[in-house]
Design an enzyme around this catalytic site. Structure first.
Site, PDB file in Angstrom:
ATOM      1  N   ASP A 115      -2.045  -1.643  -4.116  1.00 41.47           N
ATOM      2  CA  ASP A 115      -2.445  -0.468  -4.905  1.00 41.47           C
ATOM      3  C   ASP A 115      -1.309  -0.060  -5.846  1.00 41.47           C
ATOM      4  OD1 ASP A 115      -0.584   0.724  -3.210  1.00 41.47           O
ATOM      5  OD2 ASP A 115      -2.026   2.028  -2.202  1.00 41.47           O
ATOM      6  N   VAL A 152       0.877  -1.185   0.000  1.00 43.12           N
ATOM      7  CA  VAL A 152       0.000   0.000   0.000  1.00 43.12           C
ATOM      8  C   VAL A 152       0.905   1.224   0.000  1.00 43.12           C
ATOM      9  CG1 VAL A 152      -1.787   1.263   1.276  1.00 43.12           C
ATOM     10  CG2 VAL A 152      -1.644  -1.237   1.507  1.00 43.12           C
ATOM     11  N   HIS A 153       0.795   2.075  -0.995  1.00 40.63           N
ATOM     12  CA  HIS A 153       1.593   3.300  -0.939  1.00 40.63           C
ATOM     13  C   HIS A 153       0.964   4.500  -1.632  1.00 40.63           C
ATOM     14  CE1 HIS A 153       2.832   2.251  -5.064  1.00 40.63           C
ATOM     15  NE2 HIS A 153       3.177   3.505  -5.184  1.00 40.63           N
ATOM     16  N   ARG A 154      -0.143   4.305  -2.371  1.00 45.00           N
ATOM     17  CA  ARG A 154      -0.712   5.446  -3.112  1.00 45.00           C
ATOM     18  C   ARG A 154      -1.173   6.525  -2.148  1.00 45.00           C
ATOM     19  NH1 ARG A 154       0.247   3.221  -7.760  1.00 45.00           N
ATOM     20  NH2 ARG A 154       1.357   5.163  -8.038  1.00 45.00           N
TER      21      ARG A 154
END
Ligand code: UD1
Ligand code: UDP
Length: 380
Positions: free
Chosen positions: A301, A217-219
């Site tokens: 993501d 998850v990084h967006r």
């Protein structure tokens, strides 16, 4: 012929490995590459680790821009890239993907008339609230050569007015568009065996093949919006508890920094104390390949991880409201679940219960980088 390549963010460093390898193996006398690292990513495990592991030449220049607001970061890169392009005077500037480093390269080069080759052209989310969508549109429209990894990317370019007749000479007023396969697929084929032999990531994290889910998850719209971040981690906790399955989550520094701030305290505690949910620092590319090829499923993501999940024939739950990699959802190998708990749980159970997922060829034949090199040489 001289090319200058701009890299800066983790996925660009990885993508650049494919072209540098193709040059070294097939075109050492014809193509000379100079590399500019903008310094957008700078932690050891977000940058240096990939050079060591993937055999990428050391950057000739490092702008060391570091983290800042979009405008400040991009401006600083433009200034540095312009200066180097004037000095190096390359035949092409090579840009990857859709980050601020990509946009900075596109602005710097187009203003001083250095032709641009854009690798990963034509991808669209049709969501301009994503910073990447603006970056990729602007880069495509400044480029002389557009290399699309997928049929969808190629057809988006045509719909946006790029002409497919490819009559030379190519300039940014008369660009050439090519559907050539994906350099990330080249890399996955090349590094798979090496990763399986070298990586100890499964042992180090006490993971068993087929018995864990890999998550990333990084967006910004997930990490920075507490409601979305909570929904994602609530779903992870629920899936793990209800199915007695492990998760491994190599966390981007952006996410690590925001997890305690943006998750509800109780959820943060439950996640942190759950030994089946392993929050680990970012891993190397070889470790990532080992995780992708041994997991049961991927939840992400990330653009790159969605694709690699497909390369390694694993189902993927996409934590976004849309994807540029439409084909993988169309064939049923990935499901868009956004950051909605119910949709994430449903996607998990759908994939847990389906045995026959199809992974037809979408991303080329593993020779995208060779095609790109040949096209560059033919179009000086
Ligand atoms: C960038 C790209 C995104 C890409 C991602 C790949 C843009 C607009 N976004 O997002 O498209 O998917 O890279 O990983 O270019 N940080 C560190 N150490 C680092 C790098 C970043 O701690 O080495 C932290 C900083 O707090 C920084 C934050 O991560 O402010 C975000 O970094 P940034 O490069 O601005 O954007 P990404 O989220 O990494
Ligand atoms: N990656 C990696 N280590 C990690 C997470 C990702 O090597 O801990 C690799 C991953 O295998 C893929 C690329 O980084 O090749 C994807 O980058 P990221 O998810 O940061 O960005 P995106 O592709 O979404 O732009």
């Amino acid at each position: 012929m001289k090319i200058v390549t701009v890299i800066g963010a983790r996925p660009q460093i990885i993508k650049a490995a494919a072209l540098s390898r193709a040059i070294k193996n097939n075109f050492p006398d014809k193509l000379k590459e100079k590399i500019i690292h903008t310094g957008q990513h700078y932690d050891e495990n977000m940058s240096k680790i990939f050079f060591d592991e993937l055999g990428i030449p050391k950057p000739d220049y490092n702008l060391n821009v570091g983290s800042a607001s979009h405008g400040a970061q991009t401006a600083c890169m433009i200034e540095g890239i312009e200066e180097i392009l004037i000095k190096e005077s390359p035949d092409y500037l090579i840009l990857y993907g859709d980050t601020n480093s990509t946009l900075a390269g596109a602005v710097a080069a187009s203003k001083i008339h250095v032709p641009i080759a854009h690798i990963e052209a034509g991808l669209r989310s049709f969501n301009k609230s994503m910073p990447e969508e603006i970056n990729r549109i602007m880069c495509d429209h400044a480029s002389a050569l557009l290399f699309s990894p997928t049929g969808t990317g190629y057809s988006n370019s045509k719909k946006e007015g790029f002409k497919p007749d490819n009559s030379k000479p190519f300039t940014n007023d008369n660009p050439g568009i090519f559907h050539c396969g994906d350099v990330m697929f080249d890399n996955s084929l090349y590094f798979k065996e090496i990763a399986l032999n070298k990586s100890n990531v499964l042992d180090n994290n006490e993971l068993e093949t087929g018995k864990f889910i890999l998550g990333t998850v990084h967006r910004d719209n997930n990490t920075d919006q507490p409601q979305r971040l909570n929904a994602i981690f609530r779903s992870i906790l629920k899936i793990s508890e209800e199915n007695d399955i492990e998760f491994v989550l190599p966390l981007h520094p952006r996410t690590s920094k925001l997890l305690s701030k943006n998750l509800d305290q109780e959820l943060f505690r439950a996640i942190s104390n759950n030994h089946k949910i392993k929050l680990i620092p970012p891993v190397s590319f070889l470790d990532m390949i080992a995780l992708e090829s041994n997991c049961k499923m991927v939840i992400t993501d990330s653009g790159g991880v969605q694709k690699e999940s497909y390369f390694f024939r694993k189902p993927c739950v996409i934590l976004r409201s849309e994807t540029e990699w439409k084909e993988i959802t169309e064939v049923g190998a990935a499901i868009i679940a956004d950051a909605e708990e119910e949709r994430i749980l449903k996607a998990y159970s759908r994939f847990s219960n389906s045995r026959n997922i199809d992974f037809p060829t979408i991303f080329g034949d593993g020779k995208a980088a060779e095609f790109i090199c040949t096209t560059l040489i033919e179009n000086i």
